[in-house]
Write an enzyme that holds these catalytic residues in place. Structure first.
Site, PDB file in Angstrom:
ATOM      1  N   ARG A 102      24.291  34.695  26.562  1.00  0.00           N
ATOM      2  CA  ARG A 102      24.938  35.330  27.714  1.00  0.00           C
ATOM      3  C   ARG A 102      25.902  34.343  28.349  1.00  0.00           C
ATOM      4  O   ARG A 102      25.495  33.275  28.791  1.00  0.00           O
ATOM      5  CB  ARG A 102      23.882  35.743  28.738  1.00  0.00           C
ATOM      6  CG  ARG A 102      22.768  36.556  28.097  1.00  0.00           C
ATOM      7  CD  ARG A 102      22.590  37.887  28.764  1.00  0.00           C
ATOM      8  NE  ARG A 102      21.748  38.723  27.944  1.00  0.00           N
ATOM      9  CZ  ARG A 102      20.979  39.697  28.430  1.00  0.00           C
ATOM     10  NH1 ARG A 102      20.946  39.932  29.727  1.00  0.00           N
ATOM     11  NH2 ARG A 102      20.270  40.444  27.614  1.00  0.00           N
ATOM     12  N   GLU A 104      27.099  34.153  31.105  1.00  0.00           N
ATOM     13  CA  GLU A 104      27.074  34.260  32.559  1.00  0.00           C
ATOM     14  C   GLU A 104      27.335  32.881  33.141  1.00  0.00           C
ATOM     15  O   GLU A 104      26.823  31.894  32.649  1.00  0.00           O
ATOM     16  CB  GLU A 104      25.691  34.762  33.014  1.00  0.00           C
ATOM     17  CG  GLU A 104      25.410  36.174  32.548  1.00  0.00           C
ATOM     18  CD  GLU A 104      23.922  36.495  32.447  1.00  0.00           C
ATOM     19  OE1 GLU A 104      23.115  35.557  32.319  1.00  0.00           O
ATOM     20  OE2 GLU A 104      23.587  37.690  32.485  1.00  0.00           O
ATOM     21  N   ARG A 130      16.719  30.298  36.891  1.00  0.00           N
ATOM     22  CA  ARG A 130      16.096  31.246  35.975  1.00  0.00           C
ATOM     23  C   ARG A 130      17.051  31.863  34.957  1.00  0.00           C
ATOM     24  O   ARG A 130      16.722  32.840  34.297  1.00  0.00           O
ATOM     25  CB  ARG A 130      15.374  32.337  36.768  1.00  0.00           C
ATOM     26  CG  ARG A 130      16.258  33.139  37.683  1.00  0.00           C
ATOM     27  CD  ARG A 130      15.433  34.214  38.375  1.00  0.00           C
ATOM     28  NE  ARG A 130      16.262  35.335  38.743  1.00  0.00           N
ATOM     29  CZ  ARG A 130      17.088  35.345  39.781  1.00  0.00           C
ATOM     30  NH1 ARG A 130      17.183  34.292  40.554  1.00  0.00           N
ATOM     31  NH2 ARG A 130      17.815  36.406  40.045  1.00  0.00           N
ATOM     32  N   HIS A 131      18.237  31.290  34.849  1.00  0.00           N
ATOM     33  CA  HIS A 131      19.183  31.760  33.830  1.00  0.00           C
ATOM     34  C   HIS A 131      19.543  30.651  32.853  1.00  0.00           C
ATOM     35  O   HIS A 131      19.792  29.513  33.249  1.00  0.00           O
ATOM     36  CB  HIS A 131      20.479  32.267  34.476  1.00  0.00           C
ATOM     37  CG  HIS A 131      20.335  33.581  35.166  1.00  0.00           C
ATOM     38  ND1 HIS A 131      20.075  33.680  36.500  1.00  0.00           N
ATOM     39  CD2 HIS A 131      20.381  34.849  34.687  1.00  0.00           C
ATOM     40  CE1 HIS A 131      19.979  34.969  36.847  1.00  0.00           C
ATOM     41  NE2 HIS A 131      20.153  35.709  35.745  1.00  0.00           N
ATOM     42  N   GLU A 180      12.480  38.970  37.713  1.00  0.00           N
ATOM     43  CA  GLU A 180      12.363  39.983  36.661  1.00  0.00           C
ATOM     44  C   GLU A 180      11.976  39.321  35.335  1.00  0.00           C
ATOM     45  O   GLU A 180      12.542  38.308  34.955  1.00  0.00           O
ATOM     46  CB  GLU A 180      13.733  40.663  36.512  1.00  0.00           C
ATOM     47  CG  GLU A 180      13.795  41.671  35.402  1.00  0.00           C
ATOM     48  CD  GLU A 180      15.233  42.064  35.048  1.00  0.00           C
ATOM     49  OE1 GLU A 180      16.059  42.261  35.962  1.00  0.00           O
ATOM     50  OE2 GLU A 180      15.518  42.162  33.837  1.00  0.00           O
ATOM     51  N   SER A 238      13.177  44.257  31.077  1.00  0.00           N
ATOM     52  CA  SER A 238      13.772  45.561  31.378  1.00  0.00           C
ATOM     53  C   SER A 238      13.557  46.462  30.177  1.00  0.00           C
ATOM     54  O   SER A 238      13.638  46.003  29.033  1.00  0.00           O
ATOM     55  CB  SER A 238      15.277  45.444  31.613  1.00  0.00           C
ATOM     56  OG  SER A 238      15.536  44.856  32.853  1.00  0.00           O
ATOM     57  N   ARG A 268      11.275  32.966  30.710  1.00  0.00           N
ATOM     58  CA  ARG A 268      10.813  33.392  32.040  1.00  0.00           C
ATOM     59  C   ARG A 268       9.318  33.690  32.030  1.00  0.00           C
ATOM     60  O   ARG A 268       8.618  33.470  33.017  1.00  0.00           O
ATOM     61  CB  ARG A 268      11.582  34.630  32.504  1.00  0.00           C
ATOM     62  CG  ARG A 268      12.985  34.299  32.932  1.00  0.00           C
ATOM     63  CD  ARG A 268      13.562  35.408  33.772  1.00  0.00           C
ATOM     64  NE  ARG A 268      14.990  35.226  33.912  1.00  0.00           N
ATOM     65  CZ  ARG A 268      15.803  36.122  34.449  1.00  0.00           C
ATOM     66  NH1 ARG A 268      15.311  37.279  34.863  1.00  0.00           N
ATOM     67  NH2 ARG A 268      17.084  35.871  34.552  1.00  0.00           N
TER      68      ARG A 268
HETATM   69  P1  ATP Z   1      18.815  39.197  35.550  1.00  0.00           P
HETATM   70  O1  ATP Z   1      19.332  40.363  36.327  1.00  0.00           O
HETATM   71  O2  ATP Z   1      17.555  38.603  36.111  1.00  0.00           O
HETATM   72  O3  ATP Z   1      19.868  38.172  35.247  1.00  0.00           O
HETATM   73  P2  ATP Z   1      19.138  40.980  33.339  1.00  0.00           P
HETATM   74  O4  ATP Z   1      18.712  42.272  33.963  1.00  0.00           O
HETATM   75  O5  ATP Z   1      20.579  40.676  33.204  1.00  0.00           O
HETATM   76  O6  ATP Z   1      18.402  39.764  34.100  1.00  0.00           O
HETATM   77  P3  ATP Z   1      18.267  42.013  30.811  1.00  0.00           P
HETATM   78  O7  ATP Z   1      19.581  42.278  30.175  1.00  0.00           O
HETATM   79  O8  ATP Z   1      17.527  43.127  31.415  1.00  0.00           O
HETATM   80  O9  ATP Z   1      18.471  40.825  31.894  1.00  0.00           O
HETATM   81  O10 ATP Z   1      17.377  41.209  29.734  1.00  0.00           O
HETATM   82  C1  ATP Z   1      15.981  41.424  29.569  1.00  0.00           C
HETATM   83  C2  ATP Z   1      15.203  40.154  29.905  1.00  0.00           C
HETATM   84  O11 ATP Z   1      15.717  39.033  29.188  1.00  0.00           O
HETATM   85  C3  ATP Z   1      15.289  39.737  31.359  1.00  0.00           C
HETATM   86  O12 ATP Z   1      14.380  40.455  32.154  1.00  0.00           O
HETATM   87  C4  ATP Z   1      14.966  38.265  31.274  1.00  0.00           C
HETATM   88  O13 ATP Z   1      13.576  38.036  31.171  1.00  0.00           O
HETATM   89  C5  ATP Z   1      15.608  37.855  29.971  1.00  0.00           C
HETATM   90  N1  ATP Z   1      16.939  37.300  30.228  1.00  0.00           N
HETATM   91  C6  ATP Z   1      18.091  37.981  30.306  1.00  0.00           C
HETATM   92  N2  ATP Z   1      19.125  37.168  30.569  1.00  0.00           N
HETATM   93  C7  ATP Z   1      18.604  35.920  30.642  1.00  0.00           C
HETATM   94  C8  ATP Z   1      19.158  34.632  30.888  1.00  0.00           C
HETATM   95  N3  ATP Z   1      20.477  34.485  31.111  1.00  0.00           N
HETATM   96  N4  ATP Z   1      18.336  33.571  30.903  1.00  0.00           N
HETATM   97  C9  ATP Z   1      17.016  33.732  30.671  1.00  0.00           C
HETATM   98  N5  ATP Z   1      16.436  34.918  30.437  1.00  0.00           N
HETATM   99  C10 ATP Z   1      17.206  36.004  30.433  1.00  0.00           C
HETATM  100 MN    MN Z   2      17.273  43.606  33.402  1.00  0.00          MN
END
Ligand code: ATP
Ligand code: MN
Length: 444
Positions: A220, A222, A228-229, A367, A370, A418
């Site tokens: 990602r 981001e 936590r990312h 979180e 999902s 996480r």
């Molecule tokens: P958040 O809103 O907390 O950034 P997200 O909703 O973008 O998460 P999802 O696309 O729903 O993330 O991904 C499913 C799961 O994968 C998340 O709940 C999380 O546990 C994990 N995850 C997603 N993005 C990341 C990240 N950048 N770093 C660590 N774990 C991640």
């Molecule tokens: Mn999510």
């Protein structure tokens, strides 16, 4: 002698039930500490499983051996052959009276960081010298627990008839729109590192695989710098045919409880090193609807939440604390999210399409997962892609799988890091990855 036979025992395997008093053994590892008291010298040898004290009494031992021991450089690699002496007062209940010490490689000094736990190093220093940070008992413990978590999860899936799959990490299109993608060069074309196995695991449902899981990297792009990312994370992904969101929530909560059970059972010494006491989360987890969550936040927090908003960090904490105070549990689900803030593939409820059959599984502070029942009707899927401002043409390889017999299905994705982080109460997600990738860190 082959190098594999150098060691006869790990330090932690020397116990009265397994080894005789006086038995000759060989330990292999690193020089953790040398304490030279003049007439007596203690060398602490450390391996993956723990530490052992090697005791040398000047009057009773060969002079050269004694001098070699007191000159050992910390963190050098050695083997020690000697006789076990069970001794209640010694650190692990025994000491080793050496006959021979072999130096296999001398460590430079000063060390890039301390390994004894006497000096607290910053996370950045630790990550820069990860090879040496991993030698610390606390760091090793985290990765032993991570290993057990993944082991337990695999075991759970296999027991429940899931097929393990591997989907491509180099892809041509975005899963959920283009913003969070890392572009790469693929011969003469542009490609991307995949942000989620979502589209592929859905195609596998059309392929008749019925129940699949995948444990693999997601990427990602981001730009956040949060605790936590990560930009490269490990996702535990599940997809199940002939199932709705409630079915896969049940799989998820049972899996979480099973992983906790196995860690409690098999990681006693690592949990002790970390000072962590775990309780098995009680199933079923509490389910709050998105609408209930808005009410809780607006009643308890300064930060107001409106219908259609995602939860902010403060909101997550507010609801997490509420759940913990009322149930004593840390895990819960938020269900029935507005369709417009969930990805296009989430199935809307037939009788109230503004809500979707989607959920997040939460820990008290963040979180963890999902998921949703997915849309399996091609016309609906196409119109959802369009209404989120994307072009269905880019999804042709995916949409095709829906035209020729796609069963109803549901699934979720959970971040491994996480999960480990919340289990152990680690304060930064980077502590749960060997070599984290974030905005600033690309090496080691
Ligand atoms: P958040 O809103 O907390 O950034 P997200 O909703 O973008 O998460 P999802 O696309 O729903 O993330 O991904 C499913 C799961 O994968 C998340 O709940 C999380 O546990 C994990 N995850 C997603 N993005 C990341 C990240 N950048 N770093 C660590 N774990 C991640
Ligand atoms: Mn999510």
């Amino acid at each position: 002698m082959s190098l594999a036979n150098l060691r006869t025992h790990y330090t932690a395997d020397v116990e009265p039930e397994k080894v005789d008093n006086g038995q000759k053994i060989t330990l292999a590892g690193w020089v953790h500490e040398v304490r030279d008291l003049g007439g007596i010298c203690f060398v602490v040898l450390r391996d993956r499983e723990g530490k052992a004290q090697v005791t040398l009494v000047k009057k009773k031992i060969d002079k050269d051996l004694f001098n070699a021991a007191r000159r050992l450089v910390r963190e050098s690699v050695i083997t020690v052959t000697g006789n076990v002496k069970f001794e209640e007062k010694a650190p692990n209940g025994y000491e080793l009276l050496p006959e021979e010490i072999n130096i296999l490689n001398v460590a430079g000094s000063p060390l890039p960081m301390d390994t004894t736990g006497k000096v607290d190093a910053e996370l950045d220093t630790r990550l820069d010298s990860r090879f040496i940070d991993l030698r610390r008992a606390e760091t090793t413990a985290v990765f032993k627990i991570r290993h057990e978590v993944l082991q337990a999860i695999r075991e759970y899936f296999v027991k429940h008839k899931f097929l393990e799959t591997a989907t491509p990490k180099v892809v041509a299109t975005a899963t959920e729109g283009g913003t969070a993608l890392f572009p790469i060069t693929y011969f003469d074309r542009e490609a991307f590192l995949n942000q989620s196995p979502q589209l592929f695991k859905q195609i596998l449902m059309s392929g008749g695989f019925d129940r699949v899981f995948e444990i693999g990297p997601i990427f990602r792009a981001e730009e956040h710098d949060t605790r936590r990312h990560l930009n490269e994370a490990t996702s535990i992904d599940v997809e199940v045919s002939f199932a709705d969101h409630f079915d896969v929530m049940e799989i998820l909560e049972n899996l979480v409880a099973y992983a906790y059970t196995q860690v409690i059972e098999n990681c006693k010494s690592s949990l002790e090193v970390l000072g962590v006491e775990l309780n098995i989360p009680k199933t079923p987890f509490l389910k709050l609807t998105y609408n209930e969550v808005i009410e809780i936040i607006n009643a308890r927090s300064e930060e107001k939440m409106h219908w259609g908003d995602d939860l902010g960090t403060l909101g997550e904490h507010t609801v997490g604390d509420y759940v913990y105070e009322t149930t004593g549990e840390s895990h819960y689900f938020i269900i029935d999210w507005p369709t417009e803030i969930k990805p296009f593939y989430a199935m809307p409820y037939e009788d109230r399409p503004e809500f979707s059959k989607s959920f997040d599984m939460m820990h008290r502070t963040m979180e963890l997962s999902s998921g949703a029942q997915r849309i399996h009707i091609p016309s609906l899927l196409k119109s959802r892609i369009e209404s989120q401002g994307m072009d269905p043409d880019g999804f042709e390889f995916y949409l095709k799988a829906f035209e020729y017999g796609m069963p109803p299905h549901a699934g979720w994705g959970m971040g491994c890091e996480r999960f480990v982080m919340t289990m152990l109460g680690t304060d930064n997600i980077r502590d749960t990855v060997l070599f984290p990738r974030d905005r600033r860190r690309l090496s080691p």
